[in-house]
Scaffold this active site. Structure first.
Site, short mmCIF file in Angstrom:
data_model
loop_
_atom_site.label_atom_id
_atom_site.label_comp_id
_atom_site.label_asym_id
_atom_site.label_seq_id
_atom_site.Cartn_x
_atom_site.Cartn_y
_atom_site.Cartn_z
N LYS A 58 -99.40 -22.22 -21.77
CA LYS A 58 -99.56 -23.12 -22.91
C LYS A 58 -99.47 -24.55 -22.40
O LYS A 58 -98.46 -24.95 -21.81
CB LYS A 58 -98.47 -22.84 -23.95
CG LYS A 58 -98.55 -23.76 -25.14
CD LYS A 58 -97.58 -23.35 -26.22
CE LYS A 58 -97.60 -24.35 -27.36
NZ LYS A 58 -96.65 -23.98 -28.41
N ARG A 85 -99.35 -30.22 -36.01
CA ARG A 85 -98.07 -30.92 -36.23
C ARG A 85 -98.01 -31.47 -37.65
O ARG A 85 -96.94 -31.55 -38.23
CB ARG A 85 -97.88 -31.98 -35.15
CG ARG A 85 -97.82 -31.26 -33.80
CD ARG A 85 -97.15 -32.00 -32.70
NE ARG A 85 -97.20 -31.16 -31.48
CZ ARG A 85 -97.23 -31.62 -30.26
NH1 ARG A 85 -97.18 -32.91 -30.04
NH2 ARG A 85 -97.27 -30.78 -29.23
N ARG A 92 -94.10 -32.97 -25.29
CA ARG A 92 -93.49 -31.72 -24.81
C ARG A 92 -93.78 -31.51 -23.33
O ARG A 92 -93.85 -30.38 -22.86
CB ARG A 92 -94.05 -30.54 -25.60
CG ARG A 92 -93.94 -30.63 -27.11
CD ARG A 92 -94.08 -29.25 -27.73
NE ARG A 92 -94.40 -29.25 -29.14
CZ ARG A 92 -93.54 -29.52 -30.13
NH1 ARG A 92 -92.30 -29.84 -29.84
NH2 ARG A 92 -93.92 -29.44 -31.38
N GLU A 130 -97.28 -18.64 -14.12
CA GLU A 130 -96.64 -18.41 -15.42
C GLU A 130 -96.96 -17.00 -15.94
O GLU A 130 -96.08 -16.30 -16.47
CB GLU A 130 -97.12 -19.45 -16.44
CG GLU A 130 -96.58 -20.87 -16.21
CD GLU A 130 -95.16 -21.04 -16.72
OE1 GLU A 130 -94.53 -20.05 -17.12
OE2 GLU A 130 -94.66 -22.19 -16.70
N LYS A 133 -103.50 -21.09 -24.11
CA LYS A 133 -103.57 -21.98 -25.26
C LYS A 133 -103.58 -23.42 -24.80
O LYS A 133 -102.73 -23.76 -23.96
CB LYS A 133 -102.34 -21.71 -26.14
CG LYS A 133 -102.25 -22.56 -27.38
CD LYS A 133 -100.98 -22.24 -28.12
CE LYS A 133 -100.83 -23.15 -29.32
NZ LYS A 133 -99.66 -22.86 -30.08
N SER A 168 -105.49 -25.95 -33.57
CA SER A 168 -105.86 -26.78 -34.72
C SER A 168 -106.87 -27.87 -34.36
O SER A 168 -107.84 -28.10 -35.09
CB SER A 168 -104.60 -27.39 -35.30
OG SER A 168 -103.89 -28.13 -34.31
N TYR A 195 -108.02 -20.17 -36.81
CA TYR A 195 -107.89 -20.46 -38.24
C TYR A 195 -109.13 -20.01 -39.01
O TYR A 195 -109.10 -19.93 -40.23
CB TYR A 195 -107.61 -21.95 -38.45
CG TYR A 195 -106.31 -22.35 -37.76
CD1 TYR A 195 -105.09 -22.07 -38.37
CD2 TYR A 195 -106.30 -22.90 -36.48
CE1 TYR A 195 -103.90 -22.37 -37.73
CE2 TYR A 195 -105.11 -23.21 -35.83
CZ TYR A 195 -103.91 -22.94 -36.46
OH TYR A 195 -102.73 -23.21 -35.82
#
Ligand code: PBG
Length: 327
Positions: free
Chosen positions: A197, A207, A218, A234, A249, A275, A314
């Protein structure tokens, strides 16, 4: 060899020919619908940067998952927005908290007709908006956070989640969650690991969707956009820790990563069309600059072609509806 002996166009002559020879298809069962529920809402609230996406009430969430099941979607990924936040995100552990209650409601509504996935992260629950708890210096404390994730996993499983989705990018989170689930009698609850990610600009609309309190970024836990090799590290760690599905992602700006992971993963590979990926297509389409349906279809297809066996998007319900029409 004559000039006419090799003509790839022969396989493109008719729609039926193209349908017969296509290498990649998208099926509703491979699509997962992310859904937001907000505590205390009396009516669903539109998210302005995500046209067509809302913060649900309990009732509208139930309607959305019922429709998802009717469309034959693969699953839903649930996100909760609590009424009250604090530094440690304690509402995440409350069995009556917004997400745990939503999981219970959705499970009661659709049973096993969909794979019910839950976002296992603290960012919606903390008043500072980070995915974990902070130490005295304001740095996200890996190990204390992982301890909370382990308890959250058990709460989600007890509420009825089939699969938990740790999205916080803490080291060792998969092992801790697996151990906690097994120890609490939830050996059959699976883990979809957000393994690779990235710290991405494309999370902007999300957000807004979760009313994020985050200031700053982040980058001390999510991956650097320039890193390709590190994604495999990872993924390997998550596989060794017991991940049942690994995820990349965002999706479309990381298709090379999706392909790399698909080439080596012994477990199914998911990709999350986030998004901002939807927002750019929606905005261009709203301006008449792009054919919305064609662009959405192509974007989801490209993620599957890169090697993802499932796509969180979505547009899951809308795309599934189109697939039905096209049949
Ligand atoms: C964090 C989380 C994020 C998304 C889902 N869970 C990213 C973030 O805020 O850093 C993004 C999803 C999207 O943009 O659609 N737990």
């Amino acid at each position: 060899m004559s000039l006419t002996s090799h003509r790839p166009r022969r396989l493109r002559t008719t729609a039926a020919m193209r349908r017969l020879t296509t290498e990649t298809r998208v099926a509703p069962a491979e699509l997962v619908l992310p859904a937001f529920i907000r505590e205390g809402l009396t009516a669903p609230t539109p998210i302005t940067s995500m046209p067509g996406v809302v913060q649900h009430t309990t009732d509208t969430l139930k309607q959305a998952v019922t429709q998802a099941a009717e469309l034959g979607l693969g699953g839903v990924m649930l996100f909760g927005i609590p009424g009250v936040r604090d530094a440690d995100g304690t509402a995440s552990l409350d069995p009556e908290g917004v997400l745990n209650k939503a999981i219970r409601d959705v499970r009661a509504e659709v049973g096993d007709a969909l794979v019910i996935m839950s976002d296992l992260c603290l960012d919606e629950f903390t008043d500072h908006g980070h995915c974990g708890v902070l130490d005295a210096d304001g740095y996200v404390d890996n190990d204390r956070t992982v301890g909370i994730y382990a308890r959250m996993a058990v709460a989600h499983a007890e509420a009825g989640a089939h699969m938990v989705g740790p999205s916080g990018m803490m080291d060792g989170q998969i092992a801790a969650i697996r151990t906690a689930l097994d120890g609490a009698g939830h050996a059959s609850t699976s883990v979809i690991a957000y393994s690779a990610k990235y710290a991405s600009a494309y999370y902007g609309p999300f957000r807004e969707a979760v009313d994020s309190q985050l200031k700053g970024n982040r980058r001390t836990y999510q991956m650097d956009a320039g890193n390709r090799r590190e994604a495999l590290r990872e993924v390997k760690l998550d596989l060794a820790e017991g991940a049942d599905i690994v995820m990349v992602k965002p999706a479309t700006t990381y298709l090379d990563i999706v392909a790399d992971v698909a080439a080596m993963s012994p477990v199914p590979v998911a990709a999350y069309q986030v998004s901002g990926e939807c927002a750019v297509i929606e905005a261009a389409a709203a301006n008449g600059w792009i054919d919305r349906r064609a662009a959405i279809t192509e974007s989801v297809l490209s993620i599957r072609r890169a090697g993802a066996s499932m796509v969180l998007t979505y547009w899951a319900a809308e795309v599934a509806g189109w697939l039905k029409e096209d049949r």
